[in-house]
Design an enzyme around this catalytic site. Sequence first.
Site, PDB file in Angstrom:
ATOM      1  N   GLY A  47      42.301  36.176  38.774  1.00 43.04           N
ATOM      2  CA  GLY A  47      42.810  35.101  38.159  1.00 43.04           C
ATOM      3  C   GLY A  47      42.497  34.428  37.150  1.00 43.04           C
ATOM      4  CG  HIS A  48      38.898  32.036  37.905  1.00 44.98           C
ATOM      5  ND1 HIS A  48      38.557  32.406  39.081  1.00 44.98           N
ATOM      6  CD2 HIS A  48      39.089  30.696  37.747  1.00 44.98           C
ATOM      7  CE1 HIS A  48      38.709  31.100  39.853  1.00 44.98           C
ATOM      8  NE2 HIS A  48      39.019  30.213  39.146  1.00 44.98           N
TER       9      HIS A  48
END
Length: 292
Positions: A47-48
């Site tokens: 996600g990051h």
Amino acid sequence: MARVRADTADEPTIVADPDRMHRDVLAARGRGRRVGFVPTMGALHAGHVSLVERAATECDDVAVSIFVNPTQFGPGEDFTRYPRSLEADVAAVAGRGATWIFAPHADAIYPPGCATRIVVDGPARRFEGELRPGHFSGVATVVCRLFLAVPADVAYFGAKDWQQTLVVKRMVRDLGLPVEIAVCPTIREPDGLAMSSRNAYLSGDDRTRATALHESLVLAERAWRAGEPVTAIEQTMRKHLASRGVAVDYAAIVDRESLEPPSKPPADAVALVAGRLGSTRLIDNLLLPRRG
Ligand code: PAF
């Protein structure tokens, strides 16, 4: 908007000093470069990385901050056990477009004697704000401090923390901070579980049952499309979560901007869910299609 990066170095520069970070970003902007910023608490996951990649597509340089912010954790929460893995984090974003990793020490962010806090009302009031008193004040304070150290053109946040994105946008608007906020889609595991650094806490059985959060959102969307009333949908979500052994903190359908009950006819709504599996607390959400 695709950008051509002049600097193709794979390894980001690690910076601990906020003044140096500030100087580097201003110097880049002074050379006409657009700078993106991805604030994180580390333990970076896909996600990051998607935020960093999006920032690298839209900007010439990208700063990623890694700082486990003590002021957004309440007493008894997971501040001490929150995963810290700087080396792995550097590897996760190397070659993905990160120019700098800003990893300050706590006393550079909160100097000894620091007595200032930012308190956001409005979108911070309900849900996480109610259940985690002081949490959003800690988030707003650190994000403001990080924005001062990293004076970027645009900052990227994940939609998984939907309420947090509203709180940050409200703070930016109310204080007139000169940064654009981009909210990027939630990245999920193949079985639907939203990526989160806290997923690492889940034991085998809890990991299996954690898919119930996303499942409850999918059920909510189906019922919403079918025109069911909000209270019935919320009950369906709660029932599903409880049937999978999730202790429900909330399961709600609300207006996606105000987080108040959706207006009639409902405009833009979001389904929000939070629950606990053992000692792990997870949140998730899904934007619902317009109906009415
Ligand atoms: O979403 C997070 O990881 C944190 O709340 C943030 C925005 C980096 C502030 O500490």
